[in-house]
Write an enzyme that holds these catalytic residues in place. Structure first.
Site, short mmCIF file in Angstrom:
data_model
loop_
_atom_site.label_atom_id
_atom_site.label_comp_id
_atom_site.label_asym_id
_atom_site.label_seq_id
_atom_site.Cartn_x
_atom_site.Cartn_y
_atom_site.Cartn_z
N GLY A 12 0.89 -1.29 -0.38
CA GLY A 12 -0.25 -0.02 -0.09
C GLY A 12 0.93 1.32 0.15
O GLY A 12 0.77 1.98 -0.47
N LYS A 79 -5.12 -7.65 3.28
CA LYS A 79 -5.54 -9.15 3.31
C LYS A 79 -5.96 -8.96 3.08
O LYS A 79 -6.94 -8.89 4.05
CB LYS A 79 -3.67 -9.13 4.16
CG LYS A 79 -2.95 -9.04 5.07
CD LYS A 79 -2.22 -10.37 5.91
CE LYS A 79 -0.66 -9.47 5.70
NZ LYS A 79 0.12 -10.39 4.78
N ASN A 105 -3.52 -11.40 -2.28
CA ASN A 105 -2.67 -12.77 -2.29
C ASN A 105 -3.25 -13.87 -2.13
O ASN A 105 -4.48 -13.50 -1.61
CB ASN A 105 -1.57 -12.55 -1.67
CG ASN A 105 -0.23 -12.09 -1.50
OD1 ASN A 105 -0.18 -12.48 -3.12
ND2 ASN A 105 0.89 -12.56 -0.47
N LYS A 186 -0.14 -16.71 -9.66
CA LYS A 186 1.05 -16.14 -8.47
C LYS A 186 0.55 -16.92 -7.43
O LYS A 186 1.00 -17.16 -6.68
CB LYS A 186 0.07 -14.96 -8.36
CG LYS A 186 0.61 -14.25 -7.06
CD LYS A 186 1.48 -13.73 -7.26
CE LYS A 186 2.66 -13.54 -5.87
NZ LYS A 186 1.45 -12.15 -5.64
O1 KPL Z 1 3.93 -12.08 -3.20
C1 KPL Z 1 4.55 -12.61 -2.96
C2 KPL Z 1 4.75 -12.94 -1.07
O2 KPL Z 1 5.75 -11.99 -0.21
O3 KPL Z 1 3.53 -12.50 -0.98
C3 KPL Z 1 6.40 -12.87 -3.21
C4 KPL Z 1 6.04 -12.88 -4.69
C5 KPL Z 1 6.40 -14.31 -2.87
C6 KPL Z 1 7.67 -12.11 -3.12
O4 KPL Z 1 7.17 -11.82 -1.57
#
Ligand code: KPL
Length: 302
Positions: A12, A79, A105, A186
């Site tokens: 961010g 998150k 993520n 990813k």
């Molecule tokens: O997305 C990432 C994370 O740390 O959550 C990576 C790509 C592994 C980079 O650190």
């Protein structure tokens, strides 16, 4: 307020600073009044990969005292597990035409995103860049990476013109209408790097060591099989290549999971290896390696 960034973590702060430097009127929406006050007073300082440092002024406010008015673009950079808590913030900042970009993520936020943002302008962003928060207004850019933005399944298929300005930034950022493939790639990257670095307390580059080879292949194989069951075709060799590339590009970086572990914060393991294990169970696909990694990370967290 034109662009709001919800989340004052590493990514961010990094994106807030980049956008502010590129001339976007940015407001950082952060959790605490004290972080907001520091950003307003001191700006955001970025330590660049080359070791240099730059500071840019930025607006900020706490999520509990939002300014009146709507944003043109909102970057949701919290998150996965914090998404429900920021629902009212997103609702307060958006109107029908606001571009909302979700930068989470892992997997599993699709349903949450659907509830949060029924708009035509909802996008998913995926990045492999590395960043480390050094202070409430300080961040280190620790790894070059790639960033893609694409439409949420029911959204407009074309990038909104406001988003196209992002393409003009110096960072590699690209539009990909097939963003689900990027998200799964990813996810595979995170399934490999995050738990291994968090369990062994090592930077990302360490996972490039041959001793992890067998484990990496097993994680990727399981993830690719689950993705295919979900209708996303991934090529295991291409995924392996991407994993190795991210390891190289972010070699100095401490993964987000290692950073969470070190700060005693809850990790995103349930949305990463846990998501693969859960979907594997749904489709009857064995995922012993991902399930075991989740268990080990949860044990270490506890
Ligand atoms: O997305 C990432 C994370 O740390 O959550 C990576 C790509 C592994 C980079 O650190």
């Amino acid at each position: 307020m034109k662009t709001a960034i919800i989340g004052g973590g590493a990514l961010g702060l990094l994106w807030g600073a980049r956008l502010a430097r590129a001339g976007f009127p940015v407001t950082m929406i952060v959790r605490t009044q004290s972080q907001a006050a520091t950003i307003k007073k001191m700006g955001i300082t970025v330590q660049s990969l080359s070791g240099g440092e730059w500071t840019v002024p930025a607006e900020a406010c706490a999520s509990s005292s939002l300014p009146a008015g709507k944003a043109d673009s909102v970057f949701v950079m919290v998150k996965q597990m914090d998404l429900p808590a920021v629902t009212p913030v997103i609702a307060a900042l958006t109107h029908e035409e606001t571009q909302v970009l979700f930068w989470q993520n892992g997997w599993g936020h699709g349903e949450i995103v659907k509830k949060l943002s029924a708009q035509a302008c909802t996008y998913l962003a995926v990045t492999t860049e590395g960043a480390l928060r050094l202070g409430v207004n300080q961040v280190a850019h620790t790894g070059n990476g790639e960033t893609w933005v694409g439409p949420y399944p029911d959204s407009r298929r074309e990038p909104h013109p406001a988003l196209e300005r992002l393409w003009q930034l110096e960072q590699k950022i690209a539009w990909d209408p097939d963003i689900l493939v990027r998200i799964w790639e990813k996810l595979a990257v995170n399934c490999v790097i995050n738990p291994l670095t968090a369990l062994e307390d090592v930077p990302n580059g360490e996972v490039g060591h041959p001793r992890y080879e067998q484990m990496k292949r097993a994680i990727i194989e399981e993830t690719v099989r689950v993705a295919r069951a979900e209708g996303v075709r991934l090529d295991p060799a291409a995924v392996k290549e991407r994993v190795e590339r991210v390891i190289r590009l972010t070699a100095r970086n401490h993964s987000s999971m290692l950073q969470d572990m070190k700060r005693g914060r809850k990790t995103e393991i349930a949305h990463i290896n846990g998501a693969v294990a859960e979907l594997g169970a749904k489709w009857g696909i064995p995922t012993p390696v991902n399930a075991e990694l989740m268990r080990r990370v949860q044990d270490k967290e506890a």
